[in-house]
Design a protein around this motif. Structure first.
Motif: not given
Length: 115
Positions: A55-80
């Motif tokens: 769960l992105c609390w603040d700022g922005t980051f990306r989750l690089e995933l093997e053999n998948r497109p990256p997921v970009v998270l900004a404040a308030g975004d959730v990814f499992v």
């Protein structure tokens, strides 16, 4: 069994983090733990034998995933990140994340599978 009678300040926990990628445990809830960490730069590729919630609390980051497109998270975004999927968080500028995982989850993944 003792009970916590005080609220935990996420902002205070973030202010007390010693550096990038060093986690702080905020709370134990049933069979999970809530941790906070500062992201800065690229974390090593790894995977876990269990799901990991970001769960992105603040700022922005990306989750690089093997053999998948990256997921970009900004404040308030959730990814499992599903168990077994190699991944790494990458933050071009400092960002903070809350992690929900099992207490025994190793930060750098399962040793026999991490690279």
């Amino acid at each position: 069994m003792s009970e916590n009678t005080r609220a935990t300040s996420i902002a205070d926990a973030i202010a007390g983090l010693p550096g990038p990628f060093q986690q702080h445990e905020l709370a134990l809830v049933n069979d999970t733990v809530l941790r906070v960490a500062r992201l800065a730069g690229a974390f090593p590729w790894h995977h876990h034998d269990e799901d990991e919630l970001f769960l992105c609390w603040d700022g922005t980051f990306r989750l690089e995933l093997e053999n998948r497109p990256p997921v970009v998270l900004a404040a308030g975004d959730v990814f499992v990140v599903p168990k077994g999927l190699r991944h790494r968080p990458v933050a071009e500028a400092p960002a903070h994340v809350l992690l929900v995982e099992r207490p025994e989850t190793e930060q750098y993944g399962n040793p026999r599978h991490a690279d």
